[in-house]
Motif scaffolding. Structure first.
Motif, short mmCIF file in Angstrom:
data_model
loop_
_atom_site.label_atom_id
_atom_site.label_comp_id
_atom_site.label_asym_id
_atom_site.label_seq_id
_atom_site.Cartn_x
_atom_site.Cartn_y
_atom_site.Cartn_z
N VAL A 1 3.70 14.21 -4.09
CA VAL A 1 2.72 13.50 -4.91
C VAL A 1 2.90 11.98 -4.73
O VAL A 1 4.00 11.46 -4.94
N MET A 2 1.83 11.33 -4.34
CA MET A 2 1.85 9.88 -4.19
C MET A 2 1.23 9.24 -5.43
O MET A 2 0.26 9.75 -5.98
N HIS A 3 1.81 8.14 -5.83
CA HIS A 3 1.21 7.38 -6.93
C HIS A 3 1.52 5.91 -6.71
O HIS A 3 2.68 5.53 -6.61
N ARG A 4 0.48 5.12 -6.61
CA ARG A 4 0.62 3.68 -6.39
C ARG A 4 1.57 3.36 -5.24
O ARG A 4 2.48 2.52 -5.38
N ALA B 1 0.83 -1.20 0.00
CA ALA B 1 0.00 0.00 0.00
C ALA B 1 0.86 1.25 0.00
O ALA B 1 0.55 2.24 -0.65
N VAL B 2 1.96 1.20 0.74
CA VAL B 2 2.90 2.32 0.80
C VAL B 2 4.29 1.74 0.63
O VAL B 2 4.65 0.79 1.31
N ASP B 3 5.06 2.32 -0.32
CA ASP B 3 6.31 1.68 -0.72
C ASP B 3 7.48 2.64 -0.52
O ASP B 3 7.68 3.56 -1.28
N ALA B 4 8.23 2.44 0.54
CA ALA B 4 9.47 3.19 0.79
C ALA B 4 9.31 4.69 0.61
O ALA B 4 9.98 5.31 -0.20
N SER C 1 -3.93 5.83 -3.55
CA SER C 1 -2.50 5.89 -3.84
C SER C 1 -1.65 5.70 -2.59
O SER C 1 -0.43 5.66 -2.66
N GLY C 2 -2.32 5.61 -1.42
CA GLY C 2 -1.55 5.35 -0.19
C GLY C 2 -1.44 6.54 0.74
O GLY C 2 -0.74 6.46 1.75
#
Lengths: 310, 282
Positions: free
Chosen positions: A209-212, A20-23, A42-43
């Motif tokens: 900006v969050m994306h995927r 869901a949230v990547d680094a 996008s998390g």
């Protein structure tokens, strides 16, 4: 003393096999109004829940106001006002009683000043008149206002506001924008999660900006906009002709529609474009050099605009 | 950095707020009224029914036959009747709501970000349940005593040992019975608090807990399962009759209190283990 109000390192959350949230490495400077953008899913909210210690990260960690979370949650969170994923209150209590309950739960709050602080918070969000009404009778906008009031019960150094204008009418939206401005002027740092770009353009100093699940951009708003290449826009009834001139001059990403042609300027001087157009006999009705709107930048970063990330 | 200035006060404000939240809730008020209505219905029915009263089934303490002679026994009979289902349901409503109700309404995330420590939240929630567990039998007893005295009058009370004790002493015994049942119901509440940390649906936890109580009663009736009986939650609940012996045997209630204590320790630990590190996504 650190100059970051929120600092995360490699913050990651996995639910089962889904990341869901990547680094995510958030860096929110003190005093900033940080627009936290991203399509639905996008998390953003998962990140905010981790920041507040509601869910624990699968990997990585973060500091709030210079102290490591969640170890120092009891010291840090009293300085943090939060609105997470919409309002949540007891339906059979009045707005004021709901705030009383939250204040009573706060071990750092002074009982003596409770009434005055609650009234001030209600007043600040324009809810004084409806404070005695049961929460279940509130409209969506009033509920949202109450949630913002709850975040303002104490003086805060950091406000985490997740879609604060959700459900508000245009008047309310403007009031919240003004309020965020005031809070920032008083020295608070604001982390504002939203998908309303107009909101960001008007109040934010920084943007992430969050994306995927990934943080695909993070910079001061002015820089984000200046990084984006300006475009020349020609209003004309001969768009095909105009597009040909632009292409000859070396502009890129040419686009044309029924009444205009446009292209990315690159190193070409705008004056030269106008001169060439006139020289080639293209009837120019209007000419403008435009920085791309935040929406353009956003769509470029997240690819698909406002679609739900899978 | 001003975090160092934060002073955390030891205060009863949150507990007071929790008790108030339980008390002002219409649902809880109606539930309490229903508990209080049972002895009234019981006494009125006895008053208008045939003077013989229902037959004594000889199964545990049965105080029906003595009601006509002394209003005191309305309270006892009502407690006995309501202990099988009504009192456990009342506690189940409170306990099921404790954490799951806050999660369901979205108030849990706001309490946690105040911040309320998770252990402190569980402690306050359990305190609210325990309060309910004591108030519920007391309400039944007071209502039964009042309506009993009005319809049948008072007087000296015949104990289970056959001796007579004064009415005042009997009321004191009734109070002790309520306290004993309060402890038993607190054990039920501890299970409920644990169930309440497992779900975001308060009704689910409530129903599960009520079913657990009923199951425990049923299993207690099956002689083939006598090896299981000592461990059943409801096994010692009806021991409260021990308090109506003369003299009261000091060891009579010990198994019930120990059993309740064990249930409380085990399930509060389980609730804490479950809730302390749980992701709150509600």
């Amino acid at each position: 003393m650190t100059d970051l109000a929120v600092a995360s390192q490699g913050l990651t959350k996995r639910f089962g096999s889904q990341v869901a949230v990547d680094a995510v490495d958030l860096a929110v400077p003190r005093g900033a109004v940080y627009g936290f953008l991203g399509p639905n899913g996008s998390g953003k909210t998962t990140t905010i829940r981790m920041l507040l210690g509601l869910i624990s990260p699968t990997a990585g960690g973060h500091d709030l106001l210079g102290a490591a979370m969640p170890d120092h949650a009891a010291d840090v969170l009293p300085h943090v006002g939060a609105l997470v994923e919409g309002p949540g209150f007891h339906p059979y209590l009045s707005g004021r009683d709901n705030l009383r309950r939250l204040d009573a739960a706060d071990r750092t709050a002074e009982a003596r000043t409770s009434g005055a602080r609650i009234d001030a918070a209600l007043d600040r969000v324009g809810l004084s008149a409806a404070a005695g009404k049961r929460y279940r009778l509130y409209s969506l906008g009033m509920k949202q206002r109450l949630a913002i009031a709850a975040a303002l019960l104490q003086p805060r150094q950091l406000l985490v506001l997740d879609e604060p204008t959700n459900g508000l009418d245009p008047q309310g939206t403007r009031e919240v924008r003004t309020l965020v401005g005031q809070l920032a002027a008083e020295g608070a740092t604001v982390l504002l999660s939203t998908h309303l770009l107009a909101e960001v353009e008007q109040v934010c100093t920084h943007v992430g900006v969050m994306h995927r699940g990934r943080l695909v951009a993070q910079e001061p708003l002015a820089q984000l906009r200046s990084d984006a290449a300006p475009r020349a826009r020609v209003l004309t009834d001969q768009p095909a002709e105009a597009a040909r001139v632009l292409r000859t001059l070396g502009l890129t990403e040419i686009a044309e529609s029924a009444s205009e042609a446009s292209g990315q300027l690159g190193a070409v001087a705008p004056e030269k474009v106008v001169a060439s157009l006139v020289h080639d006999g293209v009837a120019v009705r209007g000419f403008a050099v435009e920085a791309p709107s935040l929406e353009d930048v956003f769509v470029r970063l997240t690819g698909r605009g406002f679609d739900v990330s899978g | 950095m001003s975090q160092a200035d934060v002073r955390r006060r030891v205060s009863s404000r949150f507990l007071t707020s929790e008790l108030r939240l339980i008390a002002v809730r219409r649902r809880n008020q109606v539930g309490l009224a229903a508990l209080a209505a049972v002895p009234v219905v019981l006494a009125v029915a006895m008053k208008v029914a045939s003077p013989e009263g229902p037959p004594d089934r000889g199964d545990g303490p049965n105080f029906f036959s003595q009601i006509l002679g002394n209003g005191f026994f309305v309270a006892l009979a009502a407690l006995g009747v309501e202990l099988t289902l009504f009192l456990p349901i009342a506690v189940s409503m409170l306990a099921g709501d404790a954490v799951a109700g806050e999660a369901n309404q979205g108030t849990l995330r706001y309490l946690l970000t105040v911040p309320v420590g998770r252990t402190r939240l569980l402690a306050v929630k359990y305190a609210g349940i325990v309060m309910g567990a004591f108030v519920a039998p007391l309400t039944v007893a007071v209502s039964g005593l009042v309506v009993g005295l009005l319809l049948f009058g008072g007087g000296d009370v015949t104990t289970l040992s056959g001796t007579q004790i004064g009415f005042g002493t009997a009321v004191l015994r009734l109070l002790l019975i309520c306290l004993y049942l309060g402890v038993c119901l607190s054990a039920l509440g501890a299970i409920g608090l644990f169930l309440s940390t497992l779900t975001e649906q308060p009704m689910g936890a409530t129903i599960a807990l009520a079913m657990l109580t009923v199951t425990s009663w049923i299993l207690g009736q099956i002689p083939q399962l006598d090896w299981l009986h000592p461990y059943l939650l409801t096994r010692h609940w009806t021991d409260f009759g021990e308090l109506l012996r003369d003299p009261v045997s000091p060891g009579g209630l010990t198994p019930g209190l120990l059993s309740a204590g064990a249930y409380i320790v085990v399930f509060l630990s389980a609730a804490w283990a479950r809730f302390a590190g749980r992701d709150v996504t509600s």
